[in-house]
Design a protein around this motif. Structure first.
Motif, PDB file in Angstrom:
ATOM      1  N   ASN A 152       0.877  -1.101   0.372  1.00 46.02           N
ATOM      2  CA  ASN A 152       0.003   0.318   0.180  1.00 46.02           C
ATOM      3  C   ASN A 152       1.001   1.741   0.013  1.00 46.02           C
ATOM      4  O   ASN A 152       1.492   1.215   0.865  1.00 46.02           O
ATOM      5  CB  ASN A 152      -0.863   0.117   1.113  1.00 46.02           C
ATOM      6  CG  ASN A 152      -1.751   1.195   1.353  1.00 46.02           C
ATOM      7  OD1 ASN A 152      -1.939   2.003   0.587  1.00 46.02           O
ATOM      8  ND2 ASN A 152      -2.257   1.729   3.440  1.00 46.02           N
ATOM      9  N   LYS A 153       1.010   2.300  -0.825  1.00 49.34           N
ATOM     10  CA  LYS A 153       1.589   3.507  -1.592  1.00 49.34           C
ATOM     11  C   LYS A 153       0.426   4.420  -1.436  1.00 49.34           C
ATOM     12  O   LYS A 153      -0.015   4.374  -2.824  1.00 49.34           O
ATOM     13  CB  LYS A 153       2.878   3.177  -2.402  1.00 49.34           C
ATOM     14  CG  LYS A 153       3.879   2.255  -2.114  1.00 49.34           C
ATOM     15  CD  LYS A 153       5.026   3.096  -0.348  1.00 49.34           C
ATOM     16  CE  LYS A 153       6.080   1.594  -0.947  1.00 49.34           C
ATOM     17  NZ  LYS A 153       6.324   2.511   0.532  1.00 49.34           N
ATOM     18  N   ILE A 154       0.405   5.716  -0.674  1.00 44.42           N
ATOM     19  CA  ILE A 154      -0.097   6.450  -0.674  1.00 44.42           C
ATOM     20  C   ILE A 154       0.771   7.932  -0.739  1.00 44.42           C
ATOM     21  O   ILE A 154       0.269   8.298  -2.539  1.00 44.42           O
ATOM     22  CB  ILE A 154      -0.921   6.943   0.251  1.00 44.42           C
ATOM     23  CG1 ILE A 154      -1.691   5.662   0.770  1.00 44.42           C
ATOM     24  CG2 ILE A 154      -1.676   8.323   0.044  1.00 44.42           C
ATOM     25  CD1 ILE A 154      -2.971   5.257   1.403  1.00 44.42           C
ATOM     26  N   ASN A 155       1.194   8.567  -0.162  1.00 44.36           N
ATOM     27  CA  ASN A 155       2.271   9.664  -0.720  1.00 44.36           C
ATOM     28  C   ASN A 155       3.724   9.039  -0.546  1.00 44.36           C
ATOM     29  O   ASN A 155       3.865  10.166  -0.083  1.00 44.36           O
ATOM     30  CB  ASN A 155       1.540  10.577   0.510  1.00 44.36           C
ATOM     31  CG  ASN A 155       1.141  11.443  -0.542  1.00 44.36           C
ATOM     32  OD1 ASN A 155       0.931  12.098  -1.503  1.00 44.36           O
ATOM     33  ND2 ASN A 155      -0.042  12.683   0.123  1.00 44.36           N
ATOM     34  N   ALA A 156       4.424   8.076  -0.382  1.00 43.87           N
ATOM     35  CA  ALA A 156       5.523   7.525  -0.299  1.00 43.87           C
ATOM     36  C   ALA A 156       6.291   6.960  -1.447  1.00 43.87           C
ATOM     37  O   ALA A 156       5.469   6.723  -2.204  1.00 43.87           O
ATOM     38  CB  ALA A 156       5.645   6.858   0.889  1.00 43.87           C
ATOM     39  N   PRO A 157       7.440   6.455  -1.581  1.00 42.43           N
ATOM     40  CA  PRO A 157       8.012   6.178  -3.064  1.00 42.43           C
ATOM     41  C   PRO A 157       7.907   4.998  -2.890  1.00 42.43           C
ATOM     42  O   PRO A 157       7.809   4.404  -1.004  1.00 42.43           O
ATOM     43  CB  PRO A 157       9.516   7.057  -2.776  1.00 42.43           C
ATOM     44  CG  PRO A 157       9.367   8.061  -1.693  1.00 42.43           C
ATOM     45  CD  PRO A 157       8.110   7.939  -0.958  1.00 42.43           C
TER      46      PRO A 157
END
Length: 223
Positions: A129-134
């Motif tokens: 799960n990636k939202i505002n991370a590289p």
């Protein structure tokens, strides 16, 4: 040319009279709106109030509870069954539903994935799960290696890369994972099942959650 002062005064008076004529309707509409807001609180959203709209850990835990057949939602396999179908698993999980373990933020080869869905010898699904991370360096690759049949001889193994817009991974070949989007796939998944959810409070939170992930698209338009 400019209007004479007398004409300006006449226009201003007529405009003021027109406003006065409609003022009771404006005030009535304002009162009705205030009553609706007090009764329904349409702008209230627990995720926004807590400031956790873009916290990956919160999303992982929330989705983890929905996917857990024994989660606090008390809707059994409703959410899990549909999600696994989205991932490509079509078999019936009912006979071994009690074997399924949902682990948010599970540690795998030194990394912490969003969700780990496991049932011994049955299935193993990793959701990154990636939202505002590289995208982490070799993170997806390590998760893919974790799914090696020699390590986990499950009948169904799948790596899911979940981002707001369904972004492609940059460090892993597309054939090794599936892409899912919050704004499309998760929104459609929860929206489809919403009417089947019996507890009103669970439906309310799902509606608030859908509103949060839908708003990410509004943010795109503002930039």
């Amino acid at each position: 040319c400019a209007l004479p002062i007398s004409h300006k005064s006449t226009f201003a008076c007529e405009f003021a009279e027109e406003l006065d004529r409609f003022r009771p309707q404006f005030e009535k509409a304002e009162r009705q709106r205030n009553i609706k807001w007090r009764q329904q609180a349409p702008d209230f959203n627990v995720f926004k109030v807590l400031g956790v709209q873009e916290k990956e850990a919160i999303h992982s835990r929330f989705l983890g509870d929905l996917l857990d057949p024994h989660g606090a939602h008390r809707q059994g396999k409703l959410f899990l069954r549909e999600f696994l179908q989205i991932c490509g698993y079509k078999a019936n999980v009912s006979p071994w539903i009690d074997e399924i373990i949902i682990r948010p933020e599970a540690t795998i080869f030194g990394g912490r994935c969003g969700l780990l869905i496991e049932a011994p010898r049955r299935l193993c699904v990793i959701v990154e799960n990636k939202i505002n991370a590289p995208e982490g360096d070799k993170q997806l690759l390590n998760y893919y290696k974790y799914l090696d049949p020699d390590l986990h001889p499950a009948e169904f193994r799948r790596l899911v890369y979940l981002t707001p817009r369904g972004d492609a991974a940059k460090r892993l070949d597309a054939k090794h994972y599936i892409r899912l989007s919050y704004m499309t796939d998760v929104k459609r998944w929860l929206g489809k099942l919403r009417s089947d959810v019996r507890p009103r409070q669970v439906r309310s939170v799902i509606d608030q959650y859908i509103a949060v992930i839908s708003a990410w698209g509004d943010n795109d338009e503002d930039t």
